[in-house]
Structures are given as structure tokens and as C-alpha cells.
Design a protein around this motif. Structure first.
Motif, PDB file in Angstrom:
ATOM      1  N   TRP A 300       0.822  -1.214   0.000  1.00  0.00           N
ATOM      2  CA  TRP A 300       0.000   0.000   0.000  1.00  0.00           C
ATOM      3  C   TRP A 300       0.853   1.260   0.000  1.00  0.00           C
ATOM      4  O   TRP A 300       0.389   2.339  -0.385  1.00  0.00           O
ATOM      5  CB  TRP A 300      -0.945   0.012   1.197  1.00  0.00           C
ATOM      6  CG  TRP A 300      -1.981  -1.064   1.166  1.00  0.00           C
ATOM      7  CD1 TRP A 300      -2.154  -2.077   2.060  1.00  0.00           C
ATOM      8  CD2 TRP A 300      -3.013  -1.255   0.174  1.00  0.00           C
ATOM      9  NE1 TRP A 300      -3.209  -2.890   1.692  1.00  0.00           N
ATOM     10  CE2 TRP A 300      -3.754  -2.407   0.555  1.00  0.00           C
ATOM     11  CE3 TRP A 300      -3.365  -0.573  -0.988  1.00  0.00           C
ATOM     12  CZ2 TRP A 300      -4.831  -2.872  -0.206  1.00  0.00           C
ATOM     13  CZ3 TRP A 300      -4.429  -1.043  -1.741  1.00  0.00           C
ATOM     14  CH2 TRP A 300      -5.145  -2.166  -1.351  1.00  0.00           C
ATOM     15  N   LEU A 301       2.117   1.121   0.442  1.00  0.00           N
ATOM     16  CA  LEU A 301       3.010   2.284   0.440  1.00  0.00           C
ATOM     17  C   LEU A 301       3.235   2.817  -0.974  1.00  0.00           C
ATOM     18  O   LEU A 301       3.499   4.001  -1.162  1.00  0.00           O
ATOM     19  CB  LEU A 301       4.357   1.920   1.064  1.00  0.00           C
ATOM     20  CG  LEU A 301       4.359   1.615   2.563  1.00  0.00           C
ATOM     21  CD1 LEU A 301       5.746   1.172   3.011  1.00  0.00           C
ATOM     22  CD2 LEU A 301       3.913   2.836   3.360  1.00  0.00           C
ATOM     23  N   LEU A 302       3.124   1.916  -1.966  1.00  0.00           N
ATOM     24  CA  LEU A 302       3.333   2.334  -3.349  1.00  0.00           C
ATOM     25  C   LEU A 302       2.288   3.346  -3.798  1.00  0.00           C
ATOM     26  O   LEU A 302       2.502   4.088  -4.758  1.00  0.00           O
ATOM     27  CB  LEU A 302       3.305   1.116  -4.277  1.00  0.00           C
ATOM     28  CG  LEU A 302       4.377   0.055  -4.024  1.00  0.00           C
ATOM     29  CD1 LEU A 302       4.194  -1.112  -4.980  1.00  0.00           C
ATOM     30  CD2 LEU A 302       5.773   0.653  -4.172  1.00  0.00           C
ATOM     31  N   LEU A 303       1.148   3.365  -3.119  1.00  0.00           N
ATOM     32  CA  LEU A 303       0.110   4.347  -3.432  1.00  0.00           C
ATOM     33  C   LEU A 303      -0.003   5.421  -2.356  1.00  0.00           C
ATOM     34  O   LEU A 303      -0.268   6.585  -2.657  1.00  0.00           O
ATOM     35  CB  LEU A 303      -1.243   3.644  -3.608  1.00  0.00           C
ATOM     36  CG  LEU A 303      -1.376   2.746  -4.840  1.00  0.00           C
ATOM     37  CD1 LEU A 303      -2.717   2.012  -4.814  1.00  0.00           C
ATOM     38  CD2 LEU A 303      -1.256   3.551  -6.126  1.00  0.00           C
ATOM     39  N   SER A 304       0.191   5.030  -1.094  1.00  0.00           N
ATOM     40  CA  SER A 304      -0.024   5.998  -0.014  1.00  0.00           C
ATOM     41  C   SER A 304       1.041   7.086   0.008  1.00  0.00           C
ATOM     42  O   SER A 304       0.748   8.238   0.352  1.00  0.00           O
ATOM     43  CB  SER A 304      -0.092   5.290   1.339  1.00  0.00           C
ATOM     44  OG  SER A 304       1.136   4.663   1.651  1.00  0.00           O
ATOM     45  N   ARG A 305       2.278   6.749  -0.377  1.00  0.00           N
ATOM     46  CA  ARG A 305       3.315   7.788  -0.378  1.00  0.00           C
ATOM     47  C   ARG A 305       3.037   8.856  -1.441  1.00  0.00           C
ATOM     48  O   ARG A 305       3.095  10.052  -1.144  1.00  0.00           O
ATOM     49  CB  ARG A 305       4.693   7.157  -0.572  1.00  0.00           C
ATOM     50  CG  ARG A 305       5.183   6.383   0.663  1.00  0.00           C
ATOM     51  CD  ARG A 305       5.340   7.308   1.867  1.00  0.00           C
ATOM     52  NE  ARG A 305       5.819   6.598   3.040  1.00  0.00           N
ATOM     53  CZ  ARG A 305       5.053   6.138   4.020  1.00  0.00           C
ATOM     54  NH1 ARG A 305       3.739   6.313   3.966  1.00  0.00           N
ATOM     55  NH2 ARG A 305       5.568   5.525   5.054  1.00  0.00           N
TER      56      ARG A 305
END
Length: 389
Positions: A300-305
Motif C-alpha cells: 500500500w506504500l506504493l500508493l499511499s506515499r
């Protein structure tokens, strides 16, 4: 003290930014200005898929998220509405700078103006807010039935008057930016493009549509669905299934209508355009359900960042579009088909993921978000994260 962030909102915002670059880059690559007679079979198939899966859906999600964000800001600014209006005024300034100096397709300006009206609804019940949203969705159909495009005709005439000042004609309109050899020529095109954008807002009744989406987002934010997705799991499933049941058949009709040149006229176009909303809602609900299954997943970090610095990335996409496609950059405009354009868009978003993850390791906010906050609060704020101090 920094307010608590909700990972689902950041991830969903990143997802919306991905869809927005897929929707916007065909115009940056100047493919949008090409004649349908020149489209290859690949172009036509890609365009049909883009209309069905992308057009309007991610703008819907982005608008919902702005509405949710406004609900949080209004709650924090209750009794301090001056702070909220300053925030919208700064967003308006950012939007105007974007419109006149980077890209004529800016949406932030409209978001800021519509956002200024949201406090008028803050004392209404949630049911009343949703009713008002429904009215805003139907107003474009009513206005087109009553007035057609006459409301926007003066703006269209002004656009072509400005084009005449710079020598922009129908013949060179689609190649002006790819042929541009100076930023001055880009600015000339952006001058007429700013008027064209106003024409699009009026002719397409975008203010009504955005306001309707803002109010739905505001209602969702008011009941704080994002705080406990598990509690609203049943509701999200209903939104997903109903959105797909309505959106898929209407979306197919909308795709056919768009590819056929909207044979039913403006009113018919407005009716089938309504399909983008249930599909957009279904996307958002489905995304939330997937997130709730494994919220701790590192992916999810790939989108949340990128989502944490969404405004920076939105503006950054315009800068990258200029550097890649305009004559003052690599000049790829009018040289790649639609499929190639979308592949480039995915590559740019991949770069933004890497950049955002690196940036957020050391900083609290994206650069644009940092300036936005400082101008809103009128004081200098530290941008370094605790890990960097």
C-alpha cells in the motif's frame, strides 16, 4: 501538532493520482487533438478501454477525497472558518498559477471555488446534504435542455479571438505545442487555453458536478467511514455491487456514445455521462474493501506515499508532460499513439512512486503541501520529519 493521518485516504488518493495521469496524458501528448480519421485500430481500442475504465472515474474519486478532506478541515476549523477560507484561497492561487503557466486542464481552481461554498452546508443533516448532491448532479441535464451551449458561446468566441492574436489556427492548433521552441510560445497557447477551460467549465457544467461530488464526500467524511472500514464493510459491498450494476451497462453505452460522436446531443451525453459516478463510487468502495483485508501490507506504500503529496504529484505530472511532449522538451507530442502515451504515463507514475517514497523518508509534507500549509497558517513550519532531525 500534526493531525492523525488515515492510511486508506492516502492510498486512495494515490490511486486517484494514477488514474488522473492516465486520463490527462493523452492531452499532453497532443493525441487528443488528432482527427479520428487518423486513429489506428490500436488507438481506437485503447480509447474505448480508456473511456470505459478511466474517463471521469478517477476524477470522481479525487473529488470525493477532496470532500472528505474538507469535512476533516471544517471539523478542525469549526469556529475558525477564516483558516478554512485562507486554505481555499491559497488553493485557488495554486490552481491559477497551474492554469496560466503549466497546463490549461487545471482542476484545483474549480475545487477551491466550490470548496468555498461547502461551509454553507455544514449545519444540514447528512440526508439533506445527499439530497442536495443529487440535485447538483441533475442540474446539468436541466441546463442543457433549457439553454444548450448558449451560456458558453461568448467564452468560445473569446478563445478564438485570443488565438488570432498569436496566429493559432485550427490547422496548427494540435501541433502548436509540439512545434514550440520557446516557453513564450507555450504561454501563448496557455493564454487561450485558460479561456477554453472556462468554456469547458460552463459548457460542461463542471461546477455542478464537482459540487455534487464534494457533498457526497463531505457526507462520507462526516460519518467517518474511513476511520473503521470493518464497521462499514456491508455498506461498502452494497456500493460496490450497485455501482457496478449501474455503471457497467451505462458505461458501455457512454463508451459507444463517445466513440460515435455523441449522436444524442448534449442532453443525451449528460444522461450517459452519469455512468461515471456509480463506477467511480464502485472503484472507491472496492479499493476500501481490498485495503481492509490487509491494511498492514507493505504494498500500500506504493500508493499511499504519492497520495500523501498528491498536490505536488498532480502538478508534477504537468511538468513532466511539458518536458516529455512539448517542443521545448523532448518533443514527443504527436509522435506516439494513445497506447504509447498511456505506457509513458505509467512510467511517469512509477517515477513518482519512487520519488515520493524517497521524499517522505526525510520530510513531513510534499513541497507544494508545505508551502500551502505555511501560507494558510501564516508562519514558517518545519518540513523535516522527526527521523531527519
Amino acid at each position: 501538532m500534526e493531525k492523525k493521518r488515515y492510511a486508506i485516504l492516502d492510498a486512495l488518493r494515490g490511486f486517484a493520482i494514477l488514474g488522473i495521469i492516465l486520463a490527462n496524458f493523452p492531452e499532453f501528448s497532443l493525441w487528443t487533438f488528432s482527427s479520428p480519421e487518423t486513429w489506428t485500430l490500436t488507438d481506437k481500442l485503447t480509447r474505448a478501454v480508456q473511456i470505459f475504465l478511466v474517463d471521469g472515474k478517477f476524477y470522481t474519486i479525487f473529488s470525493l477525497l477532496f470532500g472528505i478532506g474538507f469535512s476533516i478541515q471544517l471539523a478542525n476549523a469549526e469556529g475558525k472558518l477564516k483558516t478554512f477560507y485562507r486554505r481555499m484561497a491559497v488553493l485557488l492561487l495554486i490552481g491559477l498559477l497551474h492554469l496560466f503557466f503549466l497546463w490549461s486542464g487545471d482542476i484545483l481552481m474549480l475545487y477551491a471555488v466550490c470548496g468555498m461554498f461547502l461551509p454553507l452546508f455544514r449545519k444540514l443533516s447528512t440526508r439533506s446534504i445527499l439530497t442536495a448532491a443529487g440535485v447538483f448532479f441533475l442540474l446539468p441535464i436541466l441546463f442543457d435542455a433549457l439553454f444548450g451551449s448558449r451560456l458558453a458561446d461568448p467564452l468560445e468566441a473569446e478563445q478564438w479571438r485570443i488565438c488570432g492574436l498569436y496566429g493559432i489556427t485550427e490547422a496548427n492548433f494540435g501541433s502548436w505545442l509540439s512545434d514550440a521552441r520557446s516557453y513564450r510560445e507555450v504561454l501563448q497557447f496557455l493564454h487561450q487555453g485558460a479561456v477554453e477551460r472556462m468554456w469547458e467549465f460552463v459548457a460542461g457544467h463542471r461546477y455542478f458536478k464537482v459540487m455534487g461530488l464534494f457533498l457526497i464526500g463531505y457526507a462520507v467524511g462526516r460519518v467517518r467511514v474511513y476511520v473503521d472500514l470493518q464497521q462499514y464493510k456491508g455498506f461498502l459491498k452494497k456500493v460496490l455491487l450497485l455501482g457496478l450494476a449501474i455503471g457497467i451497462p451505462l458505461g458501455l453505452l457512454y463508451t459507444w456514445s463517445s466513440m460515435a460522436g455523441h449522436p444524442w446531443g448534449r442532453v443525451g451525453h449528460d444522461c450517459v455521462y452519469l455512468s461515471v459516478y456509480p463506477m467511480g463510487f464502485a472503484y472507491a468502495a472496492g479499493f476500501c474493501l481490498l485495503f481492509d483485508r490487509r491494511p498492514e501490507a507493505k504494498g500500500w506504500l506504493l500508493l499511499s506515499r504519492p497520495g500523501r503529496m498528491a498536490c505536488t504529484n498532480y502538478l508534477g505530472q504537468s511538468v513532466m508532460g511539458i518536458l516529455l511532449f512539448y517542443g521545448i522538451g523532448l518533443g514527443l507530442g504527436n509522435r506516439v499513439g494513445l497506447l504509447g502515451t498511456e505506457c509513458i504515463a505509467l512510467g511517469v507514475f512509477g517515477f513518482q512512486i519512487a520519488f515520493s517514497m524517497l521524499w517522505m523518508k526525510y520530510f513531513r509534507y510534499g513541497p507544494v503541501e508545505w508551502v500551502w500549509r505555511m501560507l494558510t497558517y501564516g508562519k514558517r513550519l518545519t518540513i523535516l520529519s522527526n527521523r531527519s532531525i
